[in-house]
Design a protein around this motif. Structure first.
Motif: not given
Length: 166
Positions: A28-44, A71-77
């Protein structure tokens, strides 16, 4: 649906047909979505810490924010590694060959005569548990599919197995 059929036909004179089915888990989450999700989460996560910049409290909060991002990075990987699982089913008039490929595990295989194979659904460990059996051994197919996809796949398998028997 996270599976696809390939049909190979032999030369006109033989009339032989073979089918190849490839199944894979839904991602459900492509690689570009992964980058965006980690970036936005870190920013927030860094926004509330702006209030404590320049104080010693920042150094108390920083490890927890870093741990949350890790932890989010590890779980998604880990989810992506599980998504590398796939199954291949090759069928022709004489044989059926099923392979399951899991990351960091040896390939599991099942070979039998396609004439005797039956696809069936039953309620077992999961709803609409899809199995193939030749009367001696029973194997699971498409464990990562949804119940509706397993029902549709069973119908397609029965249709193609029936065509091979004719």
């Amino acid at each position: 649906m996270p599976y696809e059929w390939q049909i190979d036909t032999a030369p006109e004179d033989s009339g032989a047909v073979s089918y190849r089915l490839r199944l894979w888990p839904y991602q459900s989450l492509p690689a570009t979505g992964f980058v965006w999700f980690i970036g936005i989460t870190a920013g927030l996560l860094s926004l509330p810490m702006l209030a404590v910049v320049g104080t010693t409290a920042l150094w108390g909060l920083l490890p927890f924010a870093g741990l949350a991002i890790w932890a989010i990075w590890f779980a998604l990987q880990r989810s992506y590694r599980k998504g590398q699982t796939y199954e291949l089913l090759d069928m022709n008039h004489n044989a059926l060959h099923l392979q399951r490929h899991d990351p960091k595990r040896p390939v599991r295989e099942w070979k039998t005569n396609s004439y005797w194979v039956r696809a069936s659904l039953r309620n077992g460990p999961v709803e609409h548990y899809l199995t193939l059996t030749d009367g001696q051994r029973e194997v699971e197919l498409g464990a990562f599919l949804t119940p509706e996809e397993r029902v549709a796949l069973r119908d397609e398998l029965q249709d193609r197995l029936g065509r091979l028997r004719r």
